[in-house]
Design a protein around this motif. Structure first.
Motif, PDB file in Angstrom:
ATOM      1  N   LYS A 623     -24.219 -11.795 -25.509  1.00 13.84           N
ATOM      2  CA  LYS A 623     -25.583 -11.754 -24.973  1.00 13.84           C
ATOM      3  C   LYS A 623     -26.588 -12.272 -26.002  1.00 13.84           C
ATOM      4  O   LYS A 623     -27.563 -12.946 -25.654  1.00 13.84           O
ATOM      5  CB  LYS A 623     -25.942 -10.330 -24.561  1.00 13.84           C
ATOM      6  N   TRP A 624     -26.319 -11.945 -27.268  1.00 13.33           N
ATOM      7  CA  TRP A 624     -27.215 -12.425 -28.335  1.00 13.33           C
ATOM      8  C   TRP A 624     -27.198 -13.953 -28.424  1.00 13.33           C
ATOM      9  O   TRP A 624     -28.250 -14.602 -28.421  1.00 13.33           O
ATOM     10  CB  TRP A 624     -26.770 -11.807 -29.673  1.00 13.33           C
ATOM     11  N   VAL A 625     -26.009 -14.540 -28.479  1.00 11.18           N
ATOM     12  CA  VAL A 625     -25.941 -15.989 -28.648  1.00 11.18           C
ATOM     13  C   VAL A 625     -26.449 -16.701 -27.401  1.00 11.18           C
ATOM     14  O   VAL A 625     -27.060 -17.782 -27.488  1.00 11.18           O
ATOM     15  CB  VAL A 625     -24.513 -16.437 -29.016  1.00 11.18           C
ATOM     16  N   LEU A 626     -26.263 -16.126 -26.220  1.00  9.97           N
ATOM     17  CA  LEU A 626     -26.780 -16.753 -25.006  1.00  9.97           C
ATOM     18  C   LEU A 626     -28.310 -16.713 -24.959  1.00  9.97           C
ATOM     19  O   LEU A 626     -28.954 -17.637 -24.440  1.00  9.97           O
ATOM     20  CB  LEU A 626     -26.193 -16.077 -23.763  1.00  9.97           C
ATOM     21  N   ALA A 627     -28.880 -15.643 -25.491  1.00 10.75           N
ATOM     22  CA  ALA A 627     -30.342 -15.577 -25.576  1.00 10.75           C
ATOM     23  C   ALA A 627     -30.871 -16.687 -26.487  1.00 10.75           C
ATOM     24  O   ALA A 627     -31.857 -17.370 -26.161  1.00 10.75           O
ATOM     25  CB  ALA A 627     -30.779 -14.209 -26.083  1.00 10.75           C
ATOM     26  N   LYS A 628     -30.218 -16.873 -27.630  1.00  7.86           N
ATOM     27  CA  LYS A 628     -30.601 -17.944 -28.543  1.00  7.86           C
ATOM     28  C   LYS A 628     -30.341 -19.315 -27.900  1.00  7.86           C
ATOM     29  O   LYS A 628     -31.085 -20.270 -28.111  1.00  7.86           O
ATOM     30  CB  LYS A 628     -29.810 -17.829 -29.847  1.00  7.86           C
ATOM     31  N   HIS A 629     -29.291 -19.374 -27.118  1.00  9.09           N
ATOM     32  CA  HIS A 629     -28.924 -20.617 -26.443  1.00  9.09           C
ATOM     33  C   HIS A 629     -29.987 -21.019 -25.423  1.00  9.09           C
ATOM     34  O   HIS A 629     -30.352 -22.199 -25.317  1.00  9.09           O
ATOM     35  CB  HIS A 629     -27.570 -20.425 -25.742  1.00  9.09           C
ATOM     36  N   LYS A 630     -30.479 -20.056 -24.680  1.00 12.70           N
ATOM     37  CA  LYS A 630     -31.514 -20.340 -23.689  1.00 12.70           C
ATOM     38  C   LYS A 630     -32.752 -20.913 -24.373  1.00 12.70           C
ATOM     39  O   LYS A 630     -33.349 -21.897 -23.902  1.00 12.70           O
ATOM     40  CB  LYS A 630     -31.876 -19.056 -22.938  1.00 12.70           C
ATOM     41  N   GLU A 631     -33.113 -20.342 -25.479  1.00 11.34           N
ATOM     42  CA  GLU A 631     -34.261 -20.820 -26.241  1.00 11.34           C
ATOM     43  C   GLU A 631     -34.011 -22.252 -26.736  1.00 11.34           C
ATOM     44  O   GLU A 631     -34.889 -23.115 -26.667  1.00 11.34           O
ATOM     45  CB  GLU A 631     -34.505 -19.883 -27.427  1.00 11.34           C
ATOM     46  N   GLU A 651     -33.364 -28.195 -34.081  1.00 11.11           N
ATOM     47  CA  GLU A 651     -32.726 -27.121 -33.327  1.00 11.11           C
ATOM     48  C   GLU A 651     -31.206 -27.116 -33.504  1.00 11.11           C
ATOM     49  O   GLU A 651     -30.567 -26.065 -33.487  1.00 11.11           O
ATOM     50  CB  GLU A 651     -33.077 -27.252 -31.843  1.00 11.11           C
ATOM     51  N   LEU A 652     -30.626 -28.288 -33.672  1.00 10.55           N
ATOM     52  CA  LEU A 652     -29.180 -28.346 -33.904  1.00 10.55           C
ATOM     53  C   LEU A 652     -28.815 -27.665 -35.212  1.00 10.55           C
ATOM     54  O   LEU A 652     -27.791 -26.984 -35.308  1.00 10.55           O
ATOM     55  CB  LEU A 652     -28.707 -29.802 -33.924  1.00 10.55           C
ATOM     56  N   TYR A 653     -29.653 -27.837 -36.224  1.00  5.33           N
ATOM     57  CA  TYR A 653     -29.408 -27.148 -37.492  1.00  5.33           C
ATOM     58  C   TYR A 653     -29.609 -25.638 -37.348  1.00  5.33           C
ATOM     59  O   TYR A 653     -28.744 -24.845 -37.703  1.00  5.33           O
ATOM     60  CB  TYR A 653     -30.342 -27.685 -38.581  1.00  5.33           C
ATOM     61  N   SER A 654     -30.792 -25.256 -36.821  1.00 10.05           N
ATOM     62  CA  SER A 654     -31.154 -23.835 -36.812  1.00 10.05           C
ATOM     63  C   SER A 654     -30.366 -23.036 -35.782  1.00 10.05           C
ATOM     64  O   SER A 654     -30.087 -21.849 -35.998  1.00 10.05           O
ATOM     65  CB  SER A 654     -32.654 -23.681 -36.549  1.00 10.05           C
ATOM     66  N   TYR A 655     -29.979 -23.669 -34.676  1.00 12.26           N
ATOM     67  CA  TYR A 655     -29.224 -22.948 -33.651  1.00 12.26           C
ATOM     68  C   TYR A 655     -27.725 -23.203 -33.766  1.00 12.26           C
ATOM     69  O   TYR A 655     -26.944 -22.287 -34.011  1.00 12.26           O
ATOM     70  CB  TYR A 655     -29.704 -23.314 -32.247  1.00 12.26           C
ATOM     71  N   ASP A 726     -30.360 -18.778 -15.343  1.00 11.01           N
ATOM     72  CA  ASP A 726     -29.515 -17.631 -15.004  1.00 11.01           C
ATOM     73  C   ASP A 726     -29.284 -16.689 -16.175  1.00 11.01           C
ATOM     74  O   ASP A 726     -28.795 -15.577 -16.002  1.00 11.01           O
ATOM     75  CB  ASP A 726     -28.158 -18.118 -14.498  1.00 11.01           C
ATOM     76  N   ILE A 727     -29.629 -17.116 -17.373  1.00 11.27           N
ATOM     77  CA  ILE A 727     -29.401 -16.276 -18.556  1.00 11.27           C
ATOM     78  C   ILE A 727     -30.502 -15.224 -18.652  1.00 11.27           C
ATOM     79  O   ILE A 727     -31.688 -15.560 -18.768  1.00 11.27           O
ATOM     80  CB  ILE A 727     -29.367 -17.120 -19.841  1.00 11.27           C
ATOM     81  N   GLU A 728     -30.090 -13.977 -18.586  1.00 12.19           N
ATOM     82  CA  GLU A 728     -31.039 -12.879 -18.717  1.00 12.19           C
ATOM     83  C   GLU A 728     -31.110 -12.454 -20.185  1.00 12.19           C
ATOM     84  O   GLU A 728     -30.081 -12.261 -20.835  1.00 12.19           O
ATOM     85  CB  GLU A 728     -30.599 -11.695 -17.843  1.00 12.19           C
ATOM     86  N   ILE A 729     -32.306 -12.314 -20.664  1.00 10.02           N
ATOM     87  CA  ILE A 729     -32.494 -11.971 -22.072  1.00 10.02           C
ATOM     88  C   ILE A 729     -32.364 -10.462 -22.256  1.00 10.02           C
ATOM     89  O   ILE A 729     -33.094  -9.677 -21.646  1.00 10.02           O
ATOM     90  CB  ILE A 729     -33.876 -12.437 -22.585  1.00 10.02           C
ATOM     91  N   ASP A 730     -31.408 -10.067 -23.097  1.00 10.95           N
ATOM     92  CA  ASP A 730     -31.222  -8.665 -23.477  1.00 10.95           C
ATOM     93  C   ASP A 730     -31.844  -8.502 -24.856  1.00 10.95           C
ATOM     94  O   ASP A 730     -31.273  -8.906 -25.872  1.00 10.95           O
ATOM     95  CB  ASP A 730     -29.720  -8.327 -23.504  1.00 10.95           C
ATOM     96  N   ASN A 731     -33.027  -7.917 -24.888  1.00 17.07           N
ATOM     97  CA  ASN A 731     -33.754  -7.806 -26.161  1.00 17.07           C
ATOM     98  C   ASN A 731     -32.983  -6.994 -27.193  1.00 17.07           C
ATOM     99  O   ASN A 731     -33.048  -7.266 -28.394  1.00 17.07           O
ATOM    100  CB  ASN A 731     -35.142  -7.186 -25.932  1.00 17.07           C
TER     101      ASN A 731
END
Length: 811
Positions: A623-631, A651-655, A726-731
């Protein structure tokens, strides 16, 4: 549970090292295939939103340096990104084929005389086609893929020439084309007239000669001039009306020394009192100000310079080149007692600046030339320019400033051979007779006029033997591509073009002339967006120039680092900014691509052929990586839409590098071996989306990875950009992931500081706030397996740190 042996064997199917040359040449062949063109490139006009890119038609010099590689990369990146956003893209590529540099090569290098016109033109075309082949080879090697099949054009070809000539006839019918005799900008080195947009001022060393002009009623007036060789063309002497030194002399007669010609002293506020003596001679013509004074006071003109830049009509300087004549006149004035002194100065000299291999001083000669009327439309041009969106916005100023500064109509006649014939005949009274549209293309020098005699005055007709200014050719690119004359249906779908792509150096030429001509012919702007890129500078920080020896070729080290790395490095600059090119930057991008290659290779045994269906539950780390992925995905798509390509690199470097490759992939390895569906789903989705997002920037490696890992379609280019709605952010997962990243970094740093291998098991004592401690506890099992930790002791503390101790079995 997958065995290590199985995973190793699968990974061995994938080369360990990324080999750009092998992969890039493989895909370039695919991209040039008919099947690829049909499925991925062809413009269909099938109802999808249309995106038309007006790309620069480079002059066919045969050489393509990093500056040109920059706009090629930008154009290709935009084209690919728009296709992946569902647009029906019209991506052309043209060649600006007719120009003086080619004539000079044929004349002096191939030794073909211009007098043999037919052979000369044949050799010009042969030379041009050879240069195009060389340039196109480099473009293809960079991964550039426009629509070569249907929208490649050359400005000397029949259909394009018809459009050029038809547009000139239409402008003539609007009353915009005229024949006028008068002063023109003339380049003696190139032996042709040039337009105002092709000249500029260069600082050069010169002299300021102080010359005594006797007064008819006694006494003298001292003038200072940089052009003593034009003394015989003096028509008046001018002083400033506010200059007290000369108020009593205004209206009196002075005698031009050596030539004994009487001229009047006049007062004009354009005279600079602080320059020289404050008294100047008005010669026809020494500079643009002389032309203004000539017209203002209806002065006569005397032409002393011929087409080759040699003196004539003086009796004492004839046949000398201008600089030689200047020295000789100084000697004569000194001998006759008229020279008071000579100063060495640095001053701005109007020069042929549009051509970097010329840069020669401009002269003003009287010629009968064709002009297009521009000056009355300055206000309309300013008004309509506001309909175009500029990136960066500040580039609008340069266009508007140029429009406001225009002082001359557009001289379109060129005294050359290799160019588009001007489709007109004329009579001695200056009346123009256009060719019939159905007879185009025509060359008046070997075609009969549409009528026997001038319909207005009955005089005999003569062909216009001059050819068109090259900007006449290239300023109708939009009209040609959209089918203004040839395909009304396509024109209705594609005009105005979506984007004009060009550099800062041709704002006052290609941009202005395209804008002006299209507005006159269609009463609309040619494009809705103007993207103006900066210059790629040499390694020394100055503009690339062969004379400086700082030109970098894209081919120099492309086999070593790859086209994708070159492209990514070029796109590191913000649009509109000048930036020096350095191979170290390319090397860094190659390392980033190797990181992507490694991650894809590692994932290959676990995700290839596996379901892409999302499982019911996901791990907190997923869930964490998908949240970062959505961003990441949203930022990158926004960057494509705003042409901020450097953001994608960032973004390729930082993500991807720092989160996916360095953290997430390591944390889930043990789950991948266990064939954990959540880990497989998340990794597969993340990698697929990253490859899709990166494709427009780095097309070769992404095609290869896509074909190996996913390969649902023949090319990644027919895929769409990923959606992440579709990605829901789990804070809580985001907080947890950031804390885990922090913990991992502390442990790795502690091992490095203590000179302990990363694979050596250690026990860890973690100090930190309760939030950090709780995050680590939630995924303690994953962290222990990833970081080779035997145990973790938690200590609530305001200070965040770790202490490690090597376990005996790891020593």
């Amino acid at each position: 549970m997958l065995s290590q042996e199985y995973v190793t064997n699968k990974m061995n199917e994938w080369p360990k090292h990324y080999s750009p040359k092998e992969i890039e040449e493989k895909w370039q062949k695919v991209w040039l295939s008919e099947d690829y063109w049909e499925k991925a490139i062809k413009f269909r006009g099938d109802g999808r939103p249309v995106y038309v890119i007006d790309t620069p038609p480079p002059f066919t010099s045969g050489e393509l340096h990093m500056g040109q590689a920059y706009w090629i990369t930008i154009a290709d990146t935009i084209s690919r990104s728009k296709r992946m956003q569902g647009y029906d893209v019209l991506h052309p590529q043209g060649w600006d084929t007719q120009g003086l540099p080619t004539e000079l090569k044929v004349q002096y290098r191939l030794k073909v005389p211009k007098e043999n016109r037919e052979l000369f033109l044949k050799k010009c075309i042969e030379w041009t086609n050879d240069m195009i082949t060389r340039m196109k080879t480099v473009m293809i090697r960079l991964g550039y893929r426009p629509d070569w099949e249907e929208f490649e054009y050359k400005t000397f070809e029949r259909e394009y020439r018809i459009t050029i000539q038809r547009s000139l006839i239409d402008m003539f019918n609007q009353g915009l084309v005229k024949m006028t005799e008068g002063p023109v900008y003339w380049c003696p080195k190139c032996e042709t007239a040039v337009a105002q947009s092709e000249v500029g001022y260069l600082e050069k060393e010169g002299i300021l000669a102080y010359i005594s002009f006797p007064l008819k009623q006694g006494g003298e007036i001292l003038i200072a001039t940089t052009r003593p060789e034009l003394l015989a063309a003096t028509q008046a002497i001018a002083v400033n009306p506010e200059d007290d030194r000369y108020k009593d002399l205004v209206g009196k007669i002075a005698i031009v020394p050596i030539f004994n010609k009487e001229v009047k002293i006049i007062a004009d506020d354009a005279v600079e009192r602080s320059f020289g003596t404050g008294a100047v001679m008005i010669s026809t013509y020494g500079d643009p100000q002389d032309i203004k004074w000539k017209l203002k006071y209806n002065l006569p003109s005397t032409e002393l310079i011929d087409n080759k830049g040699k003196m004539k009509g003086t009796g004492i300087l004839d046949g000398l080149k201008i600089e030689e004549a200047k020295k000789r006149m100084i000697e004569i004035l000194k001998e006759k007692g008229y020279l008071r002194k000579v100063e060495k100065i640095k001053h701005n000299v109007i020069s042929h600046t549009e051509r970097s291999d010329c840069l020669s001083p401009i002269e003003f000669l009287t010629k009968k030339q064709l002009y297009i009327t521009v000056l009355p439309f300055k206000e309309k041009l300013i008004e309509y320019s506001k309909k175009m969106k500029f990136k960066p916005e500040r580039m609008r100023y340069y266009l508007e400033d140029w429009i406001k500064s225009l002082e001359w109509d557009w001289n379109i006649s060129r005294q050359r051979i290799y160019g588009t014939p001007l489709p007109f005949w004329y009579c001695d009274n200056g009346h123009l007779i256009p060719a019939k549209p159905e007879d185009l293309p025509v060359d008046p020098t070997n075609s009969k006029p549409p009528v026997d005699r001038c319909p207005q005055c009955g005089l005999e007709l003569r062909p216009i033997s001059d050819v068109a200014d090259v900007w006449i050719d290239s300023s109708i690119t939009v009209l040609y591509l959209t089918g203004f004359y040839s395909d009304k249906e396509r024109f209705s779908k594609t005009f105005p073009a979506s984007l004009r792509l060009q550099g800062t150096d041709i704002i006052r030429t290609w941009l202005f002339y395209t804008f002006f001509r299209t507005l006159m012919l269609t009463n609309d702007v040619p494009f809705t967006n103007v993207l103006v890129n900066g210059q790629v500078l040499g390694p020394d920080g100055s503009r690339m120039s062969k004379s400086k020896g700082n030109v970098v070729s894209p081919l120099d080290r492309i086999d070593e680092f790859g086209a994708d790395a070159v492209r990514m490095s070029l796109l590191d600059a913000s649009i509109g900014e000048d930036t020096p090119f350095k191979w170290d930057s390319v090397k860094g991008k190659k390392l980033l691509l190797q990181k992507l290659w490694n991650a894809s290779r590692l994932a290959y045994p676990f995700i290839v052929g596996k379901s892409s269906e999302k499982p019911e539950t996901l791990n907190l780390l997923d869930k964490w990586v998908l949240a970062k992925h959505k961003e990441f995905v949203k930022k990158c798509i926004d960057a494509y839409n705003s042409f901020d390509f450097y953001v994608i690199n960032q973004e390729l470097y930082s993500y991807f590098w720092e989160i996916v490759a360095d953290e997430y992939l390591e944390l889930i390895k043990h789950r991948l071996f266990q064939e954990d569906k959540a880990a497989i789903y998340t990794l597969k989705r993340v990698l697929r989306d990253v490859v899709l997002i990166l494709h427009p920037v780095a097309p070769h490696i992404t095609e290869e990875i896509y074909s190996r890992l996913f390969g649902e379609k023949m090319t990644i280019l027919v895929e769409n950009f990923p959606t992440v709605d579709d990605i829901e952010i789990d804070n809580n997962a985001v907080i947890l992931g950031d804390n885990i990243k922090k913990f991992n970094s502390m442990v790795r740093r502690a091992k490095i500081d203590n000179k302990i291998s990363i694979v050596v098991p250690v026990s860890v004592k973690l100090y930190g706030n309760q939030d950090l401690l709780d995050s680590v506890k939630k995924v303690e099992v994953d962290l222990k397996k990833t970081l080779k930790i035997t145990s973790i002791e938690y200590v609530n503390s305001q200070t965040e740190k770790v202490e490690i101790q090597v376990q005996s079995m790891g020593v």
